[in-house]
Design a protein around this motif. Structure first.
Motif, PDB file in Angstrom:
ATOM      1  N   LEU A 102     -27.802 -50.919  -7.753  1.00 45.15           N
ATOM      2  CA  LEU A 102     -28.846 -51.789  -8.545  1.00 45.15           C
ATOM      3  C   LEU A 102     -29.242 -52.630  -7.426  1.00 45.15           C
ATOM      4  CD1 LEU A 102     -30.303 -52.230 -11.098  1.00 45.15           C
ATOM      5  CD2 LEU A 102     -28.545 -54.016 -11.568  1.00 45.15           C
ATOM      6  N   THR A 103     -28.419 -53.338  -6.433  1.00 43.17           N
ATOM      7  CA  THR A 103     -28.872 -54.316  -5.577  1.00 43.17           C
ATOM      8  C   THR A 103     -29.705 -53.594  -4.531  1.00 43.17           C
ATOM      9  OG1 THR A 103     -26.817 -55.455  -5.781  1.00 43.17           O
ATOM     10  CG2 THR A 103     -28.058 -55.780  -3.696  1.00 43.17           C
ATOM     11  N   GLU A 104     -29.232 -52.356  -4.119  1.00 41.01           N
ATOM     12  CA  GLU A 104     -30.002 -51.713  -3.139  1.00 41.01           C
ATOM     13  C   GLU A 104     -31.656 -51.413  -3.808  1.00 41.01           C
ATOM     14  OE1 GLU A 104     -28.557 -48.346  -1.024  1.00 41.01           O
ATOM     15  OE2 GLU A 104     -26.719 -48.558  -1.710  1.00 41.01           O
ATOM     16  N   TYR A 105     -31.604 -51.152  -5.029  1.00 35.20           N
ATOM     17  CA  TYR A 105     -32.850 -50.630  -5.942  1.00 35.20           C
ATOM     18  C   TYR A 105     -33.750 -52.302  -5.772  1.00 35.20           C
ATOM     19  CZ  TYR A 105     -35.801 -49.563  -9.726  1.00 35.20           C
ATOM     20  OH  TYR A 105     -36.668 -49.628 -10.937  1.00 35.20           O
ATOM     21  N   TRP A 106     -33.180 -53.289  -6.045  1.00 38.86           N
ATOM     22  CA  TRP A 106     -34.019 -54.300  -6.118  1.00 38.86           C
ATOM     23  C   TRP A 106     -34.565 -54.777  -4.733  1.00 38.86           C
ATOM     24  CZ3 TRP A 106     -29.927 -57.543  -8.951  1.00 38.86           C
ATOM     25  CH2 TRP A 106     -29.851 -57.346 -10.294  1.00 38.86           C
ATOM     26  N   GLN A 107     -33.711 -54.444  -3.708  1.00 42.33           N
ATOM     27  CA  GLN A 107     -34.054 -54.667  -2.304  1.00 42.33           C
ATOM     28  C   GLN A 107     -35.219 -53.589  -1.987  1.00 42.33           C
ATOM     29  OE1 GLN A 107     -30.350 -53.894  -0.174  1.00 42.33           O
ATOM     30  NE2 GLN A 107     -29.910 -56.145  -0.275  1.00 42.33           N
ATOM     31  N   LYS A 108     -35.126 -52.462  -2.390  1.00 42.76           N
ATOM     32  CA  LYS A 108     -36.283 -51.668  -2.021  1.00 42.76           C
ATOM     33  C   LYS A 108     -37.548 -51.928  -2.753  1.00 42.76           C
ATOM     34  CE  LYS A 108     -35.939 -48.368  -0.236  1.00 42.76           C
ATOM     35  NZ  LYS A 108     -36.005 -48.007   1.079  1.00 42.76           N
ATOM     36  N   LEU A 109     -37.511 -52.796  -3.932  1.00 39.70           N
ATOM     37  CA  LEU A 109     -38.871 -52.933  -4.638  1.00 39.70           C
ATOM     38  C   LEU A 109     -39.322 -54.419  -4.055  1.00 39.70           C
ATOM     39  CD1 LEU A 109     -37.874 -52.217  -8.211  1.00 39.70           C
ATOM     40  CD2 LEU A 109     -39.267 -50.743  -6.634  1.00 39.70           C
ATOM     41  N   THR A 110     -38.441 -55.402  -3.593  1.00 41.27           N
ATOM     42  CA  THR A 110     -38.943 -56.691  -3.534  1.00 41.27           C
ATOM     43  C   THR A 110     -38.593 -57.239  -2.063  1.00 41.27           C
ATOM     44  OG1 THR A 110     -36.841 -57.644  -4.158  1.00 41.27           O
ATOM     45  CG2 THR A 110     -38.720 -57.219  -5.673  1.00 41.27           C
ATOM     46  N   MET A 111     -37.598 -56.301  -0.939  1.00 35.27           N
ATOM     47  CA  MET A 111     -37.242 -57.174   0.132  1.00 35.27           C
ATOM     48  C   MET A 111     -38.074 -56.357   1.192  1.00 35.27           C
ATOM     49  SD  MET A 111     -33.529 -56.855   2.057  1.00 35.27           S
ATOM     50  CE  MET A 111     -33.879 -55.563   2.931  1.00 35.27           C
ATOM     51  N   VAL A 112     -38.410 -57.480   2.233  1.00 40.60           N
ATOM     52  CA  VAL A 112     -39.279 -57.037   3.387  1.00 40.60           C
ATOM     53  C   VAL A 112     -38.719 -55.640   3.906  1.00 40.60           C
ATOM     54  CG1 VAL A 112     -40.012 -59.047   4.124  1.00 40.60           C
ATOM     55  CG2 VAL A 112     -37.880 -58.173   5.065  1.00 40.60           C
ATOM     56  N   ASN A 113     -39.555 -54.654   4.412  1.00 44.70           N
ATOM     57  CA  ASN A 113     -39.137 -53.422   5.053  1.00 44.70           C
ATOM     58  C   ASN A 113     -38.279 -53.619   6.341  1.00 44.70           C
ATOM     59  OD1 ASN A 113     -38.894 -50.626   5.322  1.00 44.70           O
ATOM     60  ND2 ASN A 113     -40.879 -50.393   6.226  1.00 44.70           N
ATOM     61  N   ASP A 114     -37.174 -54.174   6.160  1.00 47.23           N
ATOM     62  CA  ASP A 114     -36.244 -54.383   7.195  1.00 47.23           C
ATOM     63  C   ASP A 114     -34.816 -54.318   6.862  1.00 47.23           C
ATOM     64  OD1 ASP A 114     -34.733 -55.441   9.469  1.00 47.23           O
ATOM     65  OD2 ASP A 114     -36.107 -57.167   9.425  1.00 47.23           O
ATOM     66  N   ASP A 115     -33.902 -53.137   7.434  1.00 52.51           N
ATOM     67  CA  ASP A 115     -32.658 -53.093   6.965  1.00 52.51           C
ATOM     68  C   ASP A 115     -31.720 -53.925   7.770  1.00 52.51           C
ATOM     69  OD1 ASP A 115     -33.405 -51.425   4.964  1.00 52.51           O
ATOM     70  OD2 ASP A 115     -32.939 -49.767   6.363  1.00 52.51           O
ATOM     71  N   SER A 116     -31.970 -54.873   8.490  1.00 51.23           N
ATOM     72  CA  SER A 116     -31.237 -55.797   9.318  1.00 51.23           C
ATOM     73  C   SER A 116     -30.167 -56.539   8.173  1.00 51.23           C
ATOM     74  CB  SER A 116     -31.925 -56.614  10.310  1.00 51.23           C
ATOM     75  OG  SER A 116     -32.598 -57.561   9.469  1.00 51.23           O
ATOM     76  N   LEU A 117     -29.195 -57.112   8.925  1.00 53.40           N
ATOM     77  CA  LEU A 117     -28.245 -58.147   7.981  1.00 53.40           C
ATOM     78  C   LEU A 117     -28.835 -59.134   7.732  1.00 53.40           C
ATOM     79  CD1 LEU A 117     -25.324 -58.850   6.940  1.00 53.40           C
ATOM     80  CD2 LEU A 117     -24.740 -59.513   9.325  1.00 53.40           C
ATOM     81  N   GLN A 118     -29.831 -59.804   8.658  1.00 50.91           N
ATOM     82  CA  GLN A 118     -30.337 -60.987   8.578  1.00 50.91           C
ATOM     83  C   GLN A 118     -31.357 -60.785   7.360  1.00 50.91           C
ATOM     84  OE1 GLN A 118     -31.927 -62.654  12.028  1.00 50.91           O
ATOM     85  NE2 GLN A 118     -32.720 -64.575  11.016  1.00 50.91           N
ATOM     86  N   ALA A 119     -32.301 -59.651   7.406  1.00 51.37           N
ATOM     87  CA  ALA A 119     -33.017 -59.616   6.343  1.00 51.37           C
ATOM     88  C   ALA A 119     -32.344 -59.719   5.029  1.00 51.37           C
ATOM     89  CB  ALA A 119     -34.039 -58.485   6.780  1.00 51.37           C
ATOM     90  N   ARG A 120     -31.199 -58.885   5.027  1.00 47.22           N
ATOM     91  CA  ARG A 120     -30.553 -58.711   3.817  1.00 47.22           C
ATOM     92  C   ARG A 120     -29.942 -60.015   3.323  1.00 47.22           C
ATOM     93  NH1 ARG A 120     -26.462 -54.830   4.672  1.00 47.22           N
ATOM     94  NH2 ARG A 120     -26.968 -54.554   6.823  1.00 47.22           N
TER      95      ARG A 120
END
Length: 229
Positions: free
Chosen positions: A162-180
């Motif tokens: 679910l956390t990955e899902y929310w990130q896919k929808l709302t987080m900047v397109n950046d998989d780095s630790l800092q972005a997360r």
């Protein structure tokens, strides 16, 4: 950033996985949920309305169950009707610069989607038509989020995905630790502002301070390592 979540599922009320994920974001101001079969039970797509929705959003996500290595039929028909010459390609590229991603519910184990597995091909290989579509219309293709065998997950696994899902929808397109980390702190701050329970606010505040402290430590360590190189 505003995300348009285009969901295709012919019997969505009976789908526990779809209900689980969609319920979690139904109050989000950053995400517009757009269920095609609910919007168009007669199958007649309002092309102008759909193109206006695309225009208004920065990120477009297709969410659907994998049917014979593709989407339910209405989503394919939506592509045929909405992404027309003169809008998505040709003399206009209205979608150029926007982001595009996939959330796919899959009933077969992850291990079967690889060379030597029962399904033989990977999800990346099977979703190449969507990669080609994004390339054709000038969109940035994001890594897909395949969700394998949701029905067999325990509660902790469901929360993780679910956390990955929310990130896919709302987080900047950046998989780095800092972005997360930045994304998580933002979510916690929103929870702090909207939660009226004093004990819960203390816990959330502590979590924010702890994450920020860890980020500062990581930044300092990076500076030291950079100086050594």
């Amino acid at each position: 950033m505003r995300t348009l979540l285009i969901v295709s599922h012919p019997d969505i009320l009976e789908s526990r996985s779809q209900q689980y994920f969609l319920t979690s974001i139904q109050d989000s101001e950053a995400v517009t949920i757009h269920h095609l079969e609910g919007q168009y039970p007669d199958g007649k797509i309002d092309v102008e309305k759909e193109q206006a929705l695309l225009w208004q959003h920065d990120r477009v996500i297709f969410q659907f169950p994998l049917y014979w290595y593709s989407s339910p039929p209405l989503l394919k028909y939506w592509q045929d009707m909405v992404l027309e010459d003169g809008f998505a390609y040709g003399n206009k590229h209205v979608l150029a610069g926007k982001e595009f991603g996939l959330v796919i519910m899959i009933g077969v184990p992850r291990k079967e989607y690889q060379a030597g597995g029962d399904e033989l091909f990977s999800i990346s290989e099977l979703t190449k038509p969507y990669q080609a579509m994004a390339n054709k219309v000038g969109m940035t293709y994001m890594k897909p989020l395949p969700i394998f065998q949701f029905a067999y997950m325990d509660d902790d696994q469901k929360m993780d995905i679910l956390t990955e899902y929310w990130q896919k929808l709302t987080m900047v397109n950046d998989d780095s630790l800092q972005a997360r980390e930045t994304w998580m702190i933002e979510q916690l701050r929103n929870a702090f502002l909207t939660n009226e329970n004093a004990t819960a606010k203390d816990t959330i505040g502590f979590a924010i301070d702890h994450m920020q402290e860890q980020r500062e430590n990581m930044d300092q360590l990076k500076m030291v390592l950079d100086d050594m190189n």
